[in-house]
Design a protein around this motif. Structure first.
Motif, PDB file in Angstrom:
ATOM      1  N   LEU A   1      10.430   9.298   7.582  1.00  0.00           N
ATOM      2  CA  LEU A   1       9.657   8.617   6.641  1.00  0.00           C
ATOM      3  C   LEU A   1       8.257   7.030   6.978  1.00  0.00           C
ATOM      4  N   ALA A   2       9.135   6.184   7.877  1.00  0.00           N
ATOM      5  CA  ALA A   2       7.866   5.407   8.354  1.00  0.00           C
ATOM      6  C   ALA A   2       6.372   6.170   9.623  1.00  0.00           C
ATOM      7  N   GLU A   3       7.551   7.559  10.282  1.00  0.00           N
ATOM      8  CA  GLU A   3       6.408   7.886  11.446  1.00  0.00           C
ATOM      9  C   GLU A   3       4.765   8.757  10.249  1.00  0.00           C
TER      10      GLU A   3
ATOM     11  N   LEU B   1       2.742   9.922   0.916  1.00  0.00           N
ATOM     12  CA  LEU B   1       3.317  11.623   1.322  1.00  0.00           C
ATOM     13  C   LEU B   1       4.430  11.954  -0.199  1.00  0.00           C
ATOM     14  N   PHE B   2       4.386  11.283  -1.354  1.00  0.00           N
ATOM     15  CA  PHE B   2       5.525  12.046  -2.112  1.00  0.00           C
ATOM     16  C   PHE B   2       4.092  12.451  -3.480  1.00  0.00           C
ATOM     17  N   GLY B   3       2.536  12.367  -3.222  1.00  0.00           N
ATOM     18  CA  GLY B   3       2.052  12.625  -4.076  1.00  0.00           C
ATOM     19  C   GLY B   3       2.180  11.667  -5.193  1.00  0.00           C
ATOM     20  N   TYR B   4       2.005  10.500  -4.890  1.00  0.00           N
ATOM     21  CA  TYR B   4       2.718   9.393  -5.797  1.00  0.00           C
ATOM     22  C   TYR B   4       1.711   7.639  -5.800  1.00  0.00           C
ATOM     23  N   GLU B   5       1.264   6.932  -6.272  1.00  0.00           N
ATOM     24  CA  GLU B   5       0.676   6.073  -5.900  1.00  0.00           C
ATOM     25  C   GLU B   5       0.823   4.610  -6.557  1.00  0.00           C
TER      26      GLU B   5
END
Lengths: 68, 68
Positions: free
Chosen positions: B21-23, B53-57
DNA sequence: CTTTTTTATACCCATTCGGGTATAAATGTA
DNA sequence: TACATTTATACCCGAATGGGTATAAAAAAG
């Protein structure tokens, strides 16, 4: 609703100036300014201190939220 | 849903390890760890890099949101 | 237009994040 | 148990936040 717009709107709705909001939230005046101007690299805990005043907190929201 | 729980849940759902996930997010491994552990004083822009990455902010959410 | 209020920008600087790395602890599996 | 994978903690350090203050610009009020 973008975060900085949200804060500015809530602040105006509460009839507060930036210095007043800063004091109530326990953050610096400069922070409130940078927050309302949409600076990205702010600290989460400070943002939460401000949002808490309005009964809100930082959370994950879907991206394509329609602006209302 | 608390922010750190949200990230951990989404990461597991995507079958990713913390280093992966970090990368993908372009942040350091330590950051992902601290985020999932609920550290408060993180930078907003870094959190957004992960959520995106998950479509969120990051956004303002009402405080008494029921945990689901 | 003048005055007052509010908001924005600039400077200095202590504090701390965030990256990287190494190491330990924890979790899972054979 | 032993082994592999994943997650957590500790250290060093450059870089950037955030506070405070002063000043300028902008907006509102008279």
């Amino acid at each position: 609703m973008l975060l900085h717009s949200f804060v500015k709107q809530k602040r105006k709705a509460a009839d507060l100036t930036q210095p007043e909001l800063a004091e109530k939230a326990g953050v610096g005046l400069r922070f409130v300014r940078e927050l309302e101007q949409g600076k990205e690299s702010l600290r989460l805990d400070k943002v939460n201190q401000v949002l808490k005043l309005f009964g809100y907190e930082v959370g994950a929201t879907p991206i394509n939220r329609d602006n209302l």
